[in-house]
Design a protein around this motif. Structure first.
Motif, PDB file in Angstrom:
ATOM      1  N   LEU A 133      39.602  -0.473 -55.088  1.00  0.00           N
ATOM      2  CA  LEU A 133      39.124   0.062 -53.146  1.00  0.00           C
ATOM      3  C   LEU A 133      39.691   0.535 -53.011  1.00  0.00           C
ATOM      4  CD1 LEU A 133      35.458  -2.313 -52.841  1.00  0.00           C
ATOM      5  CD2 LEU A 133      35.970   0.408 -53.454  1.00  0.00           C
ATOM      6  N   PRO A 134      39.587   1.647 -51.723  1.00  0.00           N
ATOM      7  CA  PRO A 134      40.532   2.189 -50.460  1.00  0.00           C
ATOM      8  C   PRO A 134      40.607   0.715 -49.757  1.00  0.00           C
ATOM      9  CG  PRO A 134      38.926   3.180 -49.838  1.00  0.00           C
ATOM     10  CD  PRO A 134      38.281   2.595 -51.381  1.00  0.00           C
ATOM     11  N   PRO A 135      41.799   0.864 -48.561  1.00  0.00           N
ATOM     12  CA  PRO A 135      42.633  -0.536 -47.322  1.00  0.00           C
ATOM     13  C   PRO A 135      40.974   0.828 -46.834  1.00  0.00           C
ATOM     14  CG  PRO A 135      44.006   0.819 -47.799  1.00  0.00           C
ATOM     15  CD  PRO A 135      43.456   1.096 -49.086  1.00  0.00           C
ATOM     16  N   PRO A 136      40.286  -0.169 -45.748  1.00  0.00           N
ATOM     17  CA  PRO A 136      39.537   0.495 -44.659  1.00  0.00           C
ATOM     18  C   PRO A 136      40.769   0.640 -43.632  1.00  0.00           C
ATOM     19  CG  PRO A 136      39.549  -1.747 -45.012  1.00  0.00           C
ATOM     20  CD  PRO A 136      40.012  -1.822 -46.038  1.00  0.00           C
ATOM     21  N   PRO A 137      40.673   1.889 -42.557  1.00  0.00           N
ATOM     22  CA  PRO A 137      41.110   2.407 -41.113  1.00  0.00           C
ATOM     23  C   PRO A 137      40.967   1.015 -40.792  1.00  0.00           C
ATOM     24  CG  PRO A 137      39.351   3.382 -41.464  1.00  0.00           C
ATOM     25  CD  PRO A 137      39.787   2.719 -42.961  1.00  0.00           C
ATOM     26  N   GLU A 138      42.026   0.397 -39.830  1.00  0.00           N
ATOM     27  CA  GLU A 138      42.335  -0.243 -38.336  1.00  0.00           C
ATOM     28  C   GLU A 138      40.999   0.578 -37.801  1.00  0.00           C
ATOM     29  OE1 GLU A 138      45.766  -0.121 -36.325  1.00  0.00           O
ATOM     30  OE2 GLU A 138      47.002  -0.325 -38.380  1.00  0.00           O
ATOM     31  N   ALA A 139      39.770  -1.178 -36.880  1.00  0.00           N
ATOM     32  CA  ALA A 139      39.326  -1.433 -36.053  1.00  0.00           C
ATOM     33  C   ALA A 139      39.250  -0.054 -35.299  1.00  0.00           C
ATOM     34  CB  ALA A 139      38.624  -2.440 -35.355  1.00  0.00           C
ATOM     35  N   ASN A 140      38.626   0.634 -34.466  1.00  0.00           N
ATOM     36  CA  ASN A 140      38.560   1.747 -34.189  1.00  0.00           C
ATOM     37  C   ASN A 140      37.379   1.277 -32.544  1.00  0.00           C
ATOM     38  OD1 ASN A 140      39.118   4.412 -32.572  1.00  0.00           O
ATOM     39  ND2 ASN A 140      37.465   5.764 -33.649  1.00  0.00           N
ATOM     40  N   THR A 141      37.562   1.272 -31.164  1.00  0.00           N
ATOM     41  CA  THR A 141      36.635   1.193 -30.538  1.00  0.00           C
ATOM     42  C   THR A 141      35.948   2.424 -30.280  1.00  0.00           C
ATOM     43  OG1 THR A 141      38.969   1.394 -29.352  1.00  0.00           O
ATOM     44  CG2 THR A 141      38.383  -1.106 -29.942  1.00  0.00           C
ATOM     45  N   GLY A 142      36.389   3.758 -30.123  1.00  0.00           N
ATOM     46  CA  GLY A 142      35.628   4.570 -29.672  1.00  0.00           C
ATOM     47  C   GLY A 142      35.536   5.435 -30.410  1.00  0.00           C
ATOM     48  N   TYR A 143      34.891   6.362 -30.483  1.00  0.00           N
ATOM     49  CA  TYR A 143      35.457   8.346 -30.559  1.00  0.00           C
ATOM     50  C   TYR A 143      36.356   9.033 -29.868  1.00  0.00           C
ATOM     51  CZ  TYR A 143      33.776  12.783 -31.755  1.00  0.00           C
ATOM     52  OH  TYR A 143      34.216  13.983 -32.724  1.00  0.00           O
ATOM     53  N   TRP A 144      36.862   9.163 -30.704  1.00  0.00           N
ATOM     54  CA  TRP A 144      38.784   9.951 -30.299  1.00  0.00           C
ATOM     55  C   TRP A 144      38.808   9.484 -28.567  1.00  0.00           C
ATOM     56  CZ3 TRP A 144      36.810  15.454 -31.648  1.00  0.00           C
ATOM     57  CH2 TRP A 144      36.844  15.830 -32.588  1.00  0.00           C
ATOM     58  N   LYS A 145      38.819   8.145 -28.836  1.00  0.00           N
ATOM     59  CA  LYS A 145      38.877   7.556 -26.793  1.00  0.00           C
ATOM     60  C   LYS A 145      40.851   8.279 -27.129  1.00  0.00           C
ATOM     61  CE  LYS A 145      41.214   3.562 -28.852  1.00  0.00           C
ATOM     62  NZ  LYS A 145      41.996   1.778 -29.076  1.00  0.00           N
ATOM     63  N   PHE A 146      41.354   8.279 -27.010  1.00  0.00           N
ATOM     64  CA  PHE A 146      42.749   8.510 -26.372  1.00  0.00           C
ATOM     65  C   PHE A 146      42.693  10.435 -26.235  1.00  0.00           C
ATOM     66  CE2 PHE A 146      43.954   5.417 -29.617  1.00  0.00           C
ATOM     67  CZ  PHE A 146      45.016   4.701 -28.836  1.00  0.00           C
ATOM     68  N   THR A 147      41.965  10.940 -27.564  1.00  0.00           N
ATOM     69  CA  THR A 147      41.834  12.555 -27.057  1.00  0.00           C
ATOM     70  C   THR A 147      41.199  12.355 -25.305  1.00  0.00           C
ATOM     71  OG1 THR A 147      41.731  13.056 -29.155  1.00  0.00           O
ATOM     72  CG2 THR A 147      41.039  14.552 -27.886  1.00  0.00           C
ATOM     73  N   LYS A 148      39.939  11.874 -25.639  1.00  0.00           N
ATOM     74  CA  LYS A 148      38.652  11.859 -24.499  1.00  0.00           C
ATOM     75  C   LYS A 148      39.348  11.613 -23.558  1.00  0.00           C
ATOM     76  CE  LYS A 148      34.665   9.100 -23.051  1.00  0.00           C
ATOM     77  NZ  LYS A 148      33.674   8.468 -23.426  1.00  0.00           N
ATOM     78  N   HIS A 149      40.288  10.376 -23.089  1.00  0.00           N
ATOM     79  CA  HIS A 149      40.727  10.133 -21.937  1.00  0.00           C
ATOM     80  C   HIS A 149      41.469  11.301 -21.965  1.00  0.00           C
ATOM     81  CE1 HIS A 149      43.582   7.752 -19.010  1.00  0.00           C
ATOM     82  NE2 HIS A 149      44.637   8.509 -19.510  1.00  0.00           N
TER      83      HIS A 149
END
Length: 800
Positions: A133-149
């Motif tokens: 099984l692959p290692p899951p990516p780090e937890a995310n707090t929103g959809y493209w939050k840095f791009t959205k900002h």
């Protein structure tokens, strides 16, 4: 390799052999033979991992993982091959009855109607189950939050010079040329897509969907769920509704899966072939909808041999399903109302069979091409376990066993390599597993493989010839191995060669096992269905043969009995203790008698009287009561007669040494009486032996006596007849002081020696032994002793 694994495998084999007539138990998905061995490998791996990884055992860990996976493959494919599949409705019949039959039901019927297709699906599931099984990516707090900002900042300021997208829809990156996501979002998306591919590779669709939801990308979840075949219980003819309880039935939706999967698959294919998408995106869509068109993209992500196999099988399964559904026609869910109106396409049974055979051929050729595929990680395609897995999938177990046996025979598999023992263990148990479930194995290959595993258990050099290497020091390794009690179990699987092979093992114990251990080892033969009597006899015969290969031959000058004997050699002790194997059972006493004669002839012919005496002490007294065959029984009694005389002579010597100055008159009289009695006893015993044709072969009576045996008996007579005569003569002459008449008896002995009826004088003619001149010189001394009392008549002592 942990020695505990040897014993654990043997325990599994013992349990399953007890149920060898119960096919259902042997193929049980939890407690069958293959699942048990798979668990053993898994437990061993976990123990290694808990103890900390060591570079020295990295290869061993990889071999254990491969073996675990291979037993899982066997459990996946063998039950279907060994059980009858019930006759169900074909996809064509289902569509004729109901053109609205869901595609999931049709796919299931298609799989059940084609054994190869069904097996490929099972193998694909096995490849998914064994994938990491692959290692899951780090937890995310929103959809493209840095791009959205950044986008919000640009809207507020009216400045968009950072090169980022100005919109937030999933296609923005592809639509806005030259625009990208914020670096953190782009990095997260890459790791997310890679993890999704890993879940697809492992067959974990629900986990992939859940990961998409956690990443605030539900549209990806929808794309992944589009791979599910459409099913609708209300339209299905499958009786699975009865298996669901009412509560579960109420909670489950009326229909599931993708009603427009054909369209979805075309979209995935276009996405996989779209060069404007990222490589990871294209690989993900190629994995969701594998096909010949997307195969290049999908295979670019394959790192291991298992990845290549999974990709190829996934493509073949998907194509087979699509091709059959397209060929059938008449399905509302595949072609709409128009397909229903056209109806199901007809095809003759002969055409269907021809197409199936062509497809089988195509699949076989495709899988065979994987033998040479180049891998970037893990063991290569030609690794023994990968080769085994491929041939198991191709149902070529006979060719697989023969190939491995050839490798053992020609030295392709070297005992010095780390993979030798695990491969021998796996193939030995594979042979036994196939035999238990009534799959024919090639006899010669099976014998070679089991022989190799027996020698792994024994820790001996690999041999195919039926013999064991000397020296005895090789048994020390056996003692360290601690696997002696497992040999009988595996040797018993050799069929006609089982007795001889287990006998070879018992021979190899050499001097490392005491009598109790030897008895226990022989008893194990009975525990595993071997004939103890045959094993004991074969072991004794092979032991004697092996001993005589290294012991010096009985030829040349006769040994001297006057010199100090050398210490017992290991080879002589090996021959001596060979008698033990035939003394454990009453039924082998006849063989023990024959064997005792052979060993006694050698020891006496070599002048090793002490070893010969030890042999007589080891054999059971009942051997003396055996009367048939007569020549064998007589020879044995002659040996006992000789040692009775030898014991008497030793008593005379001891008695002589007991006469010391200072004895009282009564003590002296008792000593003299004992001394006289012993000398009389020795005289009677020896003269009886001399006049009874001791160890003389009677060829004229029709007895069949081998030339070698005849020569050995002649040699023994030439050693001991002169020795007994001269020793008795010396006793008689030396005792004349205490027993004067003994001097006369020494001359009576001369008459017996000279008597032509007994031909004793013929035994004084061999080189190295006692010569007639020695005896004549002793007689001369006796004549001189007769003149000690005075007078000149040398014959006076005879008439005195």
């Amino acid at each position: 390799m942990s020695d505990a694994l040897f014993r654990s495998c043997a325990e599994v084999l013992s349990i399953c052999q007890a149920a060898k007539d119960d096919l259902e138990a042997l193929l049980d998905p939890d407690d069958g033979f293959a699942p048990r061995l798979r668990r053993l490998c898994r437990v061993q791996l976990e123990e290694y991992e808990e103890s900390g990884l060591d570079e020295a055992i990295t290869e061993e860990l990889e071999l254990l993982r491969l073996e675990e996976n291979t037993w899982g493959l066997l459990q996946a494919v063998m039950p279907a091959r060994k059980t009858e599949i019930p006759v169900l409705k074909s996809p064509r019949e289902l569509l004729v009855e109901n053109p609205y039959t869901p595609t999931a039901t049709l796919a299931q019927a298609l799989m059940e109607s084609s054994p190869l297709f069904s097996e490929l699906v099972v193998v694909r599931e096995w490849l998914q189950d064994t994938a990491p099984l692959p290692p899951p990516p780090e937890a995310n707090t929103g959809y493209w939050k840095f791009t959205k900002h950044s986008v919000m900042q640009s809207l507020r300021t009216g400045n968009n010079r950072d090169g980022l997208v100005r919109e937030m829809d999933p296609d923005a990156v592809n639509r806005e040329e030259g625009k990208t996501l914020a670096s953190d979002d782009a990095s997260y998306d890459r790791s997310l897509v890679q993890a999704l591919y890993g879940y697809i590779r492992a067959g974990q669709l629900e986990e992939a969907v859940e990961l998409c939801r956690k990443a605030y990308q539900p549209w990806r979840a929808a794309s992944i769920r589009g791979s599910l075949l459409f099913t609708w219980r209300a339209l299905s003819t499958k009786p699975h509704d009865e298996e669901l309880d009412e509560e579960a039935e109420e909670e489950s939706p009326a229909w599931q899966g993708n009603r427009h999967r054909k369209l979805w698959k075309a979209s995935c294919t276009r996405a996989a072939l779209n060069p404007s998408l990222s490589e990871n995106e294209r690989i993900l869509y190629a994995a969701l909808a594998p096909s010949p068109q997307t195969s290049t993209i999908l295979k670019s992500a394959c790192r291991t041999w298992e990845d290549h196999l999974w990709a190829q099988i996934s493509i073949m399964c998907e194509e087979k399903e699509a091709m059959e559904l397209r060929k059938l026609g008449g399905s509302f869910w595949e072609g709409g109302t128009e397909a229903v109106e056209k109806g199901v396409k007809e095809m003759s049974a002969a055409d269907e069979e021809r197409e199936e055979q062509e497809w089988v051929k195509e699949v076989t050729e495709t899988l065979e091409s994987l033998k040479g595929v180049v891998v970037a990680e893990g063991p290569p395609a030609d690794h023994a376990f990968h080769f085994s897995q491929l041939y198991i999938i191709l149902n070529r177990t006979t060719q697989l066993l023969e190939a491995f046996a050839r490798g053992l025979s020609d030295g392709s598999y070297s005992r010095g390599t780390a993979e030798y023992a695990p491969m021998c263990r796996f193939f030995a148990h594979l042979c036994l597993y196939l035999q238990m479930i009534d799959i024919t194995t090639p006899p010669l290959a099976t014998q070679i493989i089991l022989e190799s595993y027996l020698q792994v258990l024994e820790r001996t050099p690999f041999l195919l010839a039926p013999y064991i290497l000397w020296p005895v020091t090789y048994s020390v390794r056996l003692q360290d191995a601690g696997e002696r009690d497992l040999i009988a179990m595996y040797a018993s699987a050799l069929g006609d060669n089982a007795v001889e092979r287990y006998a070879m093992f018992l021979v190899s114990l050499a001097l490392s096992a005491d009598v109790a251990e030897r008895r226990l080892a022989l008893t194990r033969a009975k525990d595993h269905g071997l004939d103890m009597e045959r094993v004991a006899v074969a072991t004794a015969e092979r032991t004697i043969e092996k001993a005589f290969e290294v012991l010096p031959a009985l030829k040349g000058p006769l040994p001297s009995l006057l010199a100090l004997p050398p210490p017992d050699s290991e080879e002589e002790l090996f021959l001596l203790r060979s008698i033990e194997w035939t003394t454990f059972l009453d039924d082998t006493y006849d063989t023990a008698l024959e064997q005792a004669n052979v060993i006694l002839r050698y020891f006496l012919g070599a002048g090793r009287i002490q070893l010969a005496q030890r042999l007589l002490e080891m054999v059971p007294p009942d051997l003396a009561s055996i009367n048939e065959p007569e020549d064998r029984a007589t020879e044995y009694l002659h040996y006992r007669q000789f040692f009775l005389i030898w014991e008497t002579l030793e008593k005379v010597t001891d008695c002589q040494s007991a006469h010391v100055p200072g004895l009282s008159k009564d003590e002296n009289e008792r000593w003299l009486a004992e001394y006289r009695e012993l000398i009389d006893q020795a005289y009677d015993q020896i003269t009886k032996l001399l006049t009874s044709e001791w160890l003389v072969t009677d060829e004229q009576s029709g007895a069949v006596v081998g030339e070698k045996r005849r020569r050995e008996l002649v040699r023994i007579r030439q050693i001991y007849i002169p020795e007994l005569i001269i020793r008795l003569h010396s006793l008689l002459v030396s005792s004349r002081t205490f027993v004067p008449e003994n001097l006369k008896r020494s001359f009576e002995l001369v008459n017996i020696v000279a008597d032509s009826r007994y031909r004793i004088y013929e035994d004084f003619i061999n080189e190295g032994g006692r010569k007639m001149s020695d005896y004549l010189n002793a007689i001369r001394q006796a004549v001189l002793a007769g003149l000690e009392g005075g007078g000149s008549d040398p014959f006076r002592v005879l008439v005195a």
